[in-house]
Design a protein around this motif. Structure first.
Motif, PDB file in Angstrom:
ATOM      1  N   ILE A  57     101.574  -4.409 -84.671  1.00 15.76           N
ATOM      2  CA  ILE A  57     100.270  -4.980 -84.290  1.00 15.76           C
ATOM      3  C   ILE A  57      99.477  -5.335 -85.548  1.00 15.76           C
ATOM      4  O   ILE A  57      98.940  -6.434 -85.686  1.00 15.76           O
ATOM      5  N   LEU A  58      99.441  -4.395 -86.508  1.00 15.17           N
ATOM      6  CA  LEU A  58      98.673  -4.667 -87.720  1.00 15.17           C
ATOM      7  C   LEU A  58      99.312  -5.785 -88.533  1.00 15.17           C
ATOM      8  O   LEU A  58      98.606  -6.551 -89.191  1.00 15.17           O
ATOM      9  N   SER A  59     100.644  -5.882 -88.479  1.00 14.30           N
ATOM     10  CA  SER A  59     101.294  -6.960 -89.234  1.00 14.30           C
ATOM     11  C   SER A  59     100.886  -8.318 -88.671  1.00 14.30           C
ATOM     12  O   SER A  59     100.764  -9.292 -89.405  1.00 14.30           O
ATOM     13  N   MET A  60     100.655  -8.367 -87.356  1.00 11.70           N
ATOM     14  CA  MET A  60     100.206  -9.626 -86.755  1.00 11.70           C
ATOM     15  C   MET A  60      98.809  -9.977 -87.262  1.00 11.70           C
ATOM     16  O   MET A  60      98.516 -11.138 -87.566  1.00 11.70           O
ATOM     17  N   ILE A  61      97.960  -8.961 -87.364  1.00 13.30           N
ATOM     18  CA  ILE A  61      96.609  -9.210 -87.858  1.00 13.30           C
ATOM     19  C   ILE A  61      96.653  -9.638 -89.324  1.00 13.30           C
ATOM     20  O   ILE A  61      95.980 -10.574 -89.735  1.00 13.30           O
ATOM     21  N   LEU A  62      97.513  -8.970 -90.099  1.00  5.10           N
ATOM     22  CA  LEU A  62      97.630  -9.320 -91.513  1.00  5.10           C
ATOM     23  C   LEU A  62      98.174 -10.730 -91.687  1.00  5.10           C
ATOM     24  O   LEU A  62      97.705 -11.487 -92.537  1.00  5.10           O
ATOM     25  N   ALA A 113      94.344  -0.404 -83.398  1.00  3.86           N
ATOM     26  CA  ALA A 113      95.688   0.011 -83.816  1.00  3.86           C
ATOM     27  C   ALA A 113      95.617   0.865 -85.075  1.00  3.86           C
ATOM     28  O   ALA A 113      96.495   1.686 -85.327  1.00  3.86           O
ATOM     29  N   LEU A 114      94.543   0.696 -85.831  1.00  6.76           N
ATOM     30  CA  LEU A 114      94.378   1.467 -87.065  1.00  6.76           C
ATOM     31  C   LEU A 114      94.215   2.960 -86.765  1.00  6.76           C
ATOM     32  O   LEU A 114      94.477   3.805 -87.610  1.00  6.76           O
ATOM     33  N   ARG A 115      93.762   3.263 -85.544  1.00  7.62           N
ATOM     34  CA  ARG A 115      93.615   4.669 -85.187  1.00  7.62           C
ATOM     35  C   ARG A 115      94.967   5.307 -84.888  1.00  7.62           C
ATOM     36  O   ARG A 115      95.106   6.523 -84.913  1.00  7.62           O
ATOM     37  N   LEU A 116      95.940   4.477 -84.546  1.00  5.21           N
ATOM     38  CA  LEU A 116      97.244   5.023 -84.168  1.00  5.21           C
ATOM     39  C   LEU A 116      98.222   5.015 -85.325  1.00  5.21           C
ATOM     40  O   LEU A 116      99.164   5.792 -85.359  1.00  5.21           O
TER      41      LEU A 116
END
Lengths: 669, 129
Positions: A119-124, A70-73
């Motif tokens: 998506i990244l907030s879920m990982i965080l 997701a970091l690529r997007l």
């Protein structure tokens, strides 16, 4: 030293996320399910959501709903060439929504569109939760590392992701800078030290040059190559083999995406193996139409194949030295981080460039960025331990890109140049380019290209100017940039009041959207929690049924009441089999019923049939109310059970106190 | 004869006053050397060290209260500008001769650029005067 609230450092990576915390003078890495880093994966299933290792392990059976990279997007536009190229490799679906990419997944039978920020907030938030459990206290904030080539839009998107996960961001720093901080802090150098960090990422190559003296780490310059990394070596190998197969068997592999992906995976594995071995084999069974592919490759062959790519790693290295006006002989330490830093040829290449200089290696190259972030988190949160030298440590970071305004004919005029130490404030005086111009448009951009249309727009506003021949009005434009990526532009004609604008990227999420995503994130969490409760209720009932069954099997089968309990256990087992996804309350109700029945036969030696039949009926009746689990442990069921069987049943945990309940929940999340 | 003496005294007093006034103005505004607390003949090493010590004290990261941080930021930016100017030999040369105006001069990168620009600006002032 125990605190009631900690600040953590998060290395938010494309593939893996690693979390560190500064405790008593050293950094500890917070484990994720027993490993030091968490795969940056989020998966959506019929029953719920999985984050981290659990999501990655099921990617094979659920490829369409497992989101990674997701970091690529994040922070990019759908039409960006990078997004379009990456989409071809993603097994999940990427759609366009208001010009930005969104990921479409199936979640509990519904199609959902999620932004990369979510998506990244879920990982965080998972990283935060792991840290909370590990430290047994709350998290006050985090320092998050980002790739050094990230622009304002991408950095802002990371901040938005942190907002959604309700994790305050203390600072965003570049990954290589964090690694550099870790290096100089743990070694406690005396005197001036110039350190060069080379970060060999999967898709990019970043170099940071910093100088350290008297506790101050001053970043001198940074440079990146955005299309040079581990994946490029993979591509070289894949292309080579595709051509080879074409030549030998006249088959075009490029039309078969699945075959291509399998070949890529095999090539990547072979590449990694060649870092420690001289020779390895690629074997793929029935790669294409029953065609088995095997090939033996040597390290020398691989190095020959990628030689020009390896060479081009030196360009950014030379660029940072030039930008910093430093000679390569004045660099004291060369540090390599990132996956591809394990490639022996790259190490010798860098070492050769410095005339055979020994490269500085880390004990844990995968953790060092998180360690550096944790150190900065401790500094930013004011954590002060006597054994540390943190209070005298200071990082002078630089602006990663030039900031400027558009002048005549769409030209970019930089005002703050890249690699300027932040915070910074700089002014220029410009003038009009038409006679009797009454308003002046200030549009701010970020980037290095000469024309603004290739750079990133940050914002624009117009100010009033008094009519005069062109070139006469003097308009002063001031740029402000602080440590937290906040940027302001003020502009005014000399002697009049100023127009001021706070710059933010045009495409940022709106506060309403962030608020909505926050609420949704809480719903996701609640659903996950309910699912975890359901699973643990089911497990509790199942293990209880088995333990009852074991106990009754060793007692007198002719006793009517025992027989009844055994039958009830059988009925419940069958029910469990048929109702894999019942509600938590249903499981709990049956558990309580079974317990009552079992308890009744332990307390009375001579039973009255009626009470027990009632209990059995209650167990089987359809459920309505949600019952809390009883808090006292179960008494030993059959008095007639022989001690041997009893001892065997002991390990099965049927106690169901409140504390235990929580523990089960935590374990299964 | 007395007239002549009085004239000399008045003129020299006036000269002394202007020199004092100019000096006082300079002192009040403060220059980059003062900002960093170093002598005019300080070498790079002393400059760097002094800058680092001040930065460690006044960098916004080291300030915990929000209002103080804004002031600290402005102060740090000034410090950084001062040290950057003095650490670059060309800029220091120009700054010593032409004062803080040189910061606004664009397209100047060598000693000659600065000297040329300085004379262009100063010549009309002196000739006209």
């Amino acid at each position: 030293m125990a605190l009631d609230s900690y600040a953590i450092g998060i290395d938010l990576g494309t593939a893996n996320t690693c979390v560190g915390v500064y405790l008593d003078g050293r950094v500890e890495i917070i484990p994720h399910e027993g490993r030091s880093s968490m795969p940056s994966y989020v998966a959506f299933t019929e029953t719920g959501r999985l984050i981290g290792a659990a999501a990655k392990s099921q990617v094979g059976i659920n490829p369409k709903n497992t989101v990674f990279d997701a970091l690529r997007l994040i922070g990019r536009r759908y039409s960006d060439a990078e997004v379009q190229a990456d989409m071809k490799h993603f097994p999940f679906q990427v759609l366009e929504k208001k010009g930005k990419p969104v990921i479409s997944v199936e979640y509990r039978g519904n199609t959902r569109h999620l932004t990369p920020e979510e998506i990244l907030s879920m990982i965080l938030s998972r990283a935060k939760k792991d840290a909370e459990i590990y430290l047994g206290s709350t998290i006050m904030g985090a320092v998050i590392t980002v790739p050094s080539y990230f622009n304002s839009s991408q950095r802002q998107a990371i901040r938005d992701a942190a907002l959604i996960s309700e994790l305050p961001v203390l600072l965003l720093i570049n990954g290589p800078t964090a690694a550099c901080s870790d290096y100089v802090i743990t070694r406690r150098f005396e005197g001036e030290r110039n350190v060069l960090v080379a970060d060999f990422g999967a898709g990019t190559f970043n170099v940071v040059l910093a100088s350290f003296e008297e506790g101050i780490l001053e970043v001198k310059s940074t440079a990146s190559d955005l299309h040079l990394g581990g994946e490029d070596y993979d591509n070289r190998m894949v292309n080579h083999f595709v051509n080879e197969i074409k030549r030998k068997t006249k088959k075009d592999l490029t039309v078969n995406r699945r075959a291509l992906r399998r070949l890529r995976t095999a090539c990547e594995a072979a590449k990694c193996e060649l870092s420690s071995r001289k020779q390895t084999q690629i074997e793929i069974d029935s790669l294409y139409d029953e065609f088995d592919f095997t090939s033996t490759i040597t390290r020398a062959w691989f190095e020959e194949l990628c030689q020009d790519l390896f060479r081009s790693h030196l360009d950014p290295v030379e660029r940072v030295l030039r930008d910093a006006k430093m000679d390569k002989s004045s660099v004291h330490h060369v540090i390599v981080i990132g996956g591809s830093s394990r490639i022996p040829k790259l190490q010798t290449l860098l070492s050769y460039y410095w005339g055979g200089k020994e490269l500085s290696k880390f004990l844990n190259p995968d953790e060092t960025v998180a360690r550096g972030a944790a150190i900065h988190a401790a500094i930013m949160s004011g954590y002060n331990s006597k054994s540390s030298n943190l209070d005298e440590f200071l990082l002078l970071d630089v602006a990663p890109f030039s900031l400027g305004i558009e002048t005549a004919a769409g030209c970019m005029t930089p005002i703050i140049k890249r690699n300027s130490t932040i915070p910074i404030r700089k002014s220029v005086v410009v003038s009009t380019y038409e006679d009797n111009q009454t308003s002046f448009l200030v549009s701010a951009f970020e980037g290095e290209r000469a024309l603004t249309k290739y750079n990133i727009p940050l914002g624009e506003f117009s100010i009033q100017v008094s009519p005069a021949p062109r070139g006469v009005p003097q308009i002063e434009i001031t740029f402000d940039c602080d440590r937290h990526d906040n940027k302001w532009v003020t502009a005014a004609e000399r002697g009049t009041e100023k127009g001021k604008i706070y710059l933010r990227y045009f495409d940022r999420l709106s506060p309403e959207e962030i608020e909505r995503m926050k609420v949704e994130a809480r719903i996701y969490d609640a659903v996950d929690k309910a699912e975890a409760e359901r699973v643990s209720a089911r497990n509790a009932l199942e293990s209880h049924v088995y333990s009852v069954k074991r106990d009754v099997s060793s007692s007198d089968p002719r006793n009517a009441s025992i027989l009844r309990v055994a039958t009830l256990a059988d009925i419940l087992l069958r029910w469990l089999d048929e109702n894999q996804s019942a509600q938590a309350s249903e499981y709990l109700l049956r558990l309580t019923g079974l317990r009552e029945v079992a308890a009744s036969i332990t307390s009375e030696s001579i039973d009255t049939d009626t009470t027990k039949v009632e209990a059995v009926e209650r167990v089987q009746m359809p459920v309505q109310p949600i019952q809390a689990p009883p808090s006292q442990p179960l008494k030993k069921p059959p008095p007639s059970a022989d001690t041997g069987a009893d001892a065997n049943s002991a390990p099965i945990n049927v106690t169901f106190s409140a504390g235990n309940w929580q523990k089960t929940f935590k374990d299964s999340t | 004869k007395h007239r002549r003496r009085i004239q000399i005294v008045v003129i020299s007093l006036y000269l002394a006053f202007t020199i004092f006034e100019a000096d006082w103005n300079l002192r009040r505004d403060g220059d980059f050397y003062q900002a960093l607390g170093v002598d005019h003949d300080a070498d790079d090493k002393a400059l760097k060290s002094k800058f680092r010590r001040l930065a460690a004290q006044y960098h916004p990261d080291k300030i915990s209260s929000a209002e103080a941080r804004e002031n600290a930021e402005a102060y740090f930016v000034h410090l950084k500008l001062a040290s950057d100017t003095l650490l670059s030999p060309v800029k220091r040369f120009a700054y010593d001769r032409f004062g803080p105006d040189i910061l606004g001069w664009r397209q100047c990168s060598s000693f000659q650029d600065y000297v040329l620009r300085g004379f262009q600006l100063l010549a009309p002032y002196y000739i006209g005067g």
